[in-house]
Design a protein around this motif. Structure first.
Motif, mmCIF file in Angstrom:
data_model
loop_
_atom_site.group_PDB
_atom_site.id
_atom_site.type_symbol
_atom_site.label_atom_id
_atom_site.label_comp_id
_atom_site.label_asym_id
_atom_site.label_seq_id
_atom_site.Cartn_x
_atom_site.Cartn_y
_atom_site.Cartn_z
ATOM 1 N N ARG A 1 53.622 41.565 39.978
ATOM 2 C CA ARG A 1 53.734 40.399 40.868
ATOM 3 C C ARG A 1 52.502 40.235 41.751
ATOM 4 O O ARG A 1 52.248 39.149 42.260
ATOM 5 N N PHE A 2 51.757 41.314 41.962
ATOM 6 C CA PHE A 2 50.603 41.240 42.857
ATOM 7 C C PHE A 2 49.361 40.714 42.133
ATOM 8 O O PHE A 2 48.339 40.454 42.761
ATOM 9 N N ASP A 3 49.470 40.568 40.823
ATOM 10 C CA ASP A 3 48.266 40.202 40.070
ATOM 11 C C ASP A 3 48.008 38.698 40.087
ATOM 12 O O ASP A 3 46.861 38.273 40.086
ATOM 13 N N GLY A 4 49.096 37.916 40.144
ATOM 14 C CA GLY A 4 48.907 36.465 40.162
ATOM 15 C C GLY A 4 48.064 36.032 38.982
ATOM 16 O O GLY A 4 48.272 36.436 37.842
ATOM 17 N N ASN A 5 47.059 35.205 39.270
ATOM 18 C CA ASN A 5 46.138 34.775 38.212
ATOM 19 C C ASN A 5 45.013 35.806 38.134
ATOM 20 O O ASN A 5 44.231 35.952 39.068
ATOM 21 N N LEU A 6 44.922 36.500 37.013
ATOM 22 C CA LEU A 6 43.963 37.604 36.908
ATOM 23 C C LEU A 6 42.520 37.135 36.716
ATOM 24 O O LEU A 6 41.604 37.941 36.665
ATOM 25 N N VAL A 7 42.335 35.799 36.571
ATOM 26 C CA VAL A 7 40.950 35.290 36.463
ATOM 27 C C VAL A 7 40.451 34.990 37.873
ATOM 28 O O VAL A 7 41.035 34.216 38.614
ATOM 29 N N SER A 8 39.381 35.680 38.277
ATOM 30 C CA SER A 8 38.876 35.513 39.643
ATOM 31 C C SER A 8 38.031 34.248 39.745
ATOM 32 O O SER A 8 37.815 33.534 38.758
ATOM 33 N N LEU A 9 37.531 33.935 40.945
ATOM 34 C CA LEU A 9 36.776 32.704 41.197
ATOM 35 C C LEU A 9 35.542 32.630 40.320
ATOM 36 O O LEU A 9 35.128 31.567 39.883
ATOM 37 N N GLU A 10 34.921 33.780 40.050
ATOM 38 C CA GLU A 10 33.688 33.762 39.246
ATOM 39 C C GLU A 10 33.973 33.601 37.755
ATOM 40 O O GLU A 10 33.052 33.605 36.935
ATOM 41 N N GLY A 11 35.255 33.543 37.416
ATOM 42 C CA GLY A 11 35.601 33.369 36.007
ATOM 43 C C GLY A 11 35.730 34.683 35.257
ATOM 44 O O GLY A 11 36.002 34.683 34.050
ATOM 45 N N GLN A 12 35.552 35.822 35.966
ATOM 46 C CA GLN A 12 35.693 37.116 35.292
ATOM 47 C C GLN A 12 37.123 37.621 35.468
ATOM 48 O O GLN A 12 37.755 37.365 36.495
ATOM 49 N N ALA A 13 37.591 38.373 34.478
ATOM 50 C CA ALA A 13 38.962 38.895 34.548
ATOM 51 C C ALA A 13 39.025 40.005 35.584
ATOM 52 O O ALA A 13 38.171 40.892 35.608
#
Length: 640
Positions: free
Chosen positions: A159-171
């Protein structure tokens, strides 16, 4: 004063404190950290003062309990303050570590904030640390402990992962993997953070979500690291230590059904490591700890129904009971019902391997390893069926029985480990009364164990452990069970309390005697002797030999055993001070038993005074002189 030589440990200066009196000063020290952290001198002065205050409470750490939360909150305010520079944060964690060192991390852990919102900031703070920085290990240690508390939150970590793609587009890495990587990273460092990483693993891996997807892989990694590392190199030792700590904590805190599928594999890997051959004491101790926890995993967690259970524990009732009344208290152990109730279940073959390793561990050259093995024997025996448990006790008694007449052919380490194990078994009610006749002779022999090695002797640890056995038996058995052996045990404890060379053994014997007087109520003249030979009175050796011994020898039950002990064991002692004190004691005791001295003791001493052994000859000549002098004075006084 003559004979009053200084003994190591005879004087114990203890500060008995009532409360945490420096709480205000500590609050000021913590409040001033923002001002002092910049200057090296002021910073070191603050740390030194804080350590000085805290160290006073090492023996009474419970006095800090009411103040722990206040100190922790003040220090964590500094940590959470975004304006705090890194050196200040490290200083706050150093203070937290000093408190933890005194109070123990187990008491400290639940006080850490452990809400959901704390997880990411603590993880981020840990990720920024340099695992190899020798100056800031306290920060890493405390953060890992903190994380081990936060990871108990009852929510799936996905549940803490949310969207695993960060702002820079890296996983981004999932939270679960981040925590696991941090734990693995710190299990192979050489500082204290490794201990905290093992605690983190034990709490984190047994979470329901982590257990399903990561436990098998983690154990594979641990076992591969164990088998690849050699305990002969420094780096290998560090890695093996971390892996063993992680496994020991995991098998302690994990549920049995989760750990059982992996226990056999772990035991095989542990056997292949051959830790018993390692020269590292800590590794052998961790090996013992892990072996016993694997053993406890193999057998069901149930209390043996066949164990001996003592009923009345009231000291007042024991003291009021007279010998005849105590005799009538004898009751049969409910062994017959226990046999019926003891549901048969298969004991895995691995248990034999585990018990064998623990029995070998009792002979280890280091006390800490022997103590761990003794506790393991006690814990595992308590879960075995009656017949198997009796086999373990038989094997344990063989530690002492390598020769007829319990000779000291086994090393002092085997005797020490064996005594510790006997005390553990007795304390847990696992030595049934039928075994007491086998155990008491061993215990009495151990109370006088003294083996010469070169210019000194070994055996004070064996005598100390034998006092622990006497103490444990006093608490474990009904008075009626020990009645046949009371005269032997009481004499042996009095002799140890008055005539032992080492102050810690005299004090241990005095404490065991006191426990027997209170719990058993059957020791002859118990209260009178206890008053004369208490913990503080036996601290001075000359006083023991020349004053207390004369008082106790006035009781007829103890006169002859005390004289025999001095003649057989002490006048030929390797230490000349003991020989001289013994002969003076014989002089002082002569008026209590003049006939025995003249007719029995002197004829035994005369051949010894022309013997080949110099120590014996010296002691015998002095003893003959002292006894003859005493008999002469007695004759003059009585006109005989």
């Amino acid at each position: 004063e003559e004979g009053e030589e200084r003994e190591p440990g005879a004087i114990s200066a203890r500060n008995i404190l009532d409360s945490f009196t420096e709480s205000r000063e500590v609050a000021e020290l913590i409040g001033n950290l923002r001002e002092v952290f910049g200057e090296l001198v002021t910073r070191e002065m603050a740390v030194e003062r804080f350590v000085g205050i805290m160290d006073k409470y090492q023996e009474q750490p419970h006095l800090l309990d009411h103040h722990l939360e206040g100190m922790m909150n003040s220090l964590l305010e500094i940590v959470w303050d975004s304006g705090s520079p890194p050196p200040l944060v490290h200083l706050a964690f150093k203070f937290l570590y000093i408190i933890t060192k005194v109070r123990g991390y187990k008491r400290f852990l639940p006080r850490f904030p452990h809400e959901v919102r704390d997880l990411q900031p603590v993880l981020d703070l840990l990720s920024k640390q340099n695992p190899r920085d020798p100056e800031t290990w306290e920060t890493r240690y405390m953060l890992l402990l903190w994380l081990s508390m936060i990871c108990l939150i009852p929510f799936d970590l996905a549940r803490f992962d949310g969207n695993l793609v960060s702002l820079e587009g890296q996983a981004r890495q999932p939270t679960m993997d981040r925590m696991l990587d941090i734990a693995k990273c710190y299990l192979v460092v050489s500082d204290k953070a490794r201990d905290a990483a093992a605690v983190l693993v034990s709490k984190f891996i047994v979470r329901p979500d982590v257990k399903q997807s990561r436990m098998a892989d983690f154990l594979d990694w641990v076992l591969s690291m164990l088998s690849k590392s050699s305990s002969q190199t420094m780096e290998g030792t560090v890695i093996v230590n971390g892996m063993l700590q992680a496994l020991a904590q995991l098998f302690k805190h994990g549920k049995r059904e989760d750990c059982l599928p992996y226990a056999t594999t772990v035991l095989e890997c542990l056997d292949s490591c051959k830790l018993s051959e390692s020269n590292q004491m800590v590794l052998r101790k961790l090996g013992m700890k892990l072996v016993q926890r694997l053993g406890l995993t193999f057998v069901k967690p149930k209390v043996a129904k066949w164990r001996y259970q003592r009923g009345c524990r009231s000291l007042a009732a024991n003291l009021q009971a007279q010998g005849a009344a105590v005799q009538s208290q004898k009751r049969e152990v409910a062994a017959a019902e226990a046999d019926d109730d003891d549901e048969e279940y298969d004991i895995p073959a691995e248990i034999e391997n585990v018990v064998e390793q623990l029995l070998v561990g009792l002979k280890d050259k280091d006390t800490i390893v022997r103590w761990s093995a003794a506790k393991g024997i006690g814990r595992i025996t308590g879960r075995l069926p009656k017949e198997l448990a009796d086999d373990v006790i038989g094997s344990l008694l063989d530690c002492f029985r390598t020769c007829p007449d319990f000779s000291f052919q086994e090393t002092d380490t085997a005797w020490h480990g064996g005594c510790l194990a006997l005390a553990e078994l007795g304390r847990r009610g696992l030595l049934l009364p039928s075994r007491i006749p086998d155990v008491v002779p061993v215990m009495l022999k151990a109370l006088t164990y003294d083996e010469k090695r070169g210019a000194c002797s070994v055996g004070s640890n064996v005598r100390d452990a034998a006092c622990y056995v006497c103490w444990a038996f006093a608490r474990a058995y009904e008075p009626a069970e020990l009645i046949p052996f009371i005269s032997h045990i009481s004499s042996a404890l009095v002799i140890a309390a008055v005539f032992d060379r080492d102050v810690n053994c005299r004090r241990a014997a005095s404490a065991a005697f006191q426990e027997n007087v209170g719990r058993q109520g059957t020791f002859p003249h118990g209260i009178d002797i206890l008053t004369a030979a208490d913990y503080f009175a036996v601290g001075n050796r000359a006083n023991c030999y020349l004053t207390i011994s004369v008082y106790i020898a006035g009781f007829p039950e103890y006169t002859q055993p005390m004289i025999d002990h001095l003649v057989n064991m002490k006048i030929n002692h390797w230490d000349s001070v003991i020989r001289e004190l013994s002969t003076k004691a014989l002089h002082n005791i002569t008026p209590q038993a003049p006939e025995y001295m003249a007719n029995m003791v002197l004829p035994r001493l005369l051949p010894l005074s022309v013997g080949s052994d110099l120590h014996t000859r010296h002691g015998a000549i002095l003893a003959c002189a002292e006894i003859t002098h005493a008999l002469c004075k007695l004759a003059q006084d009585n006109n005989r």
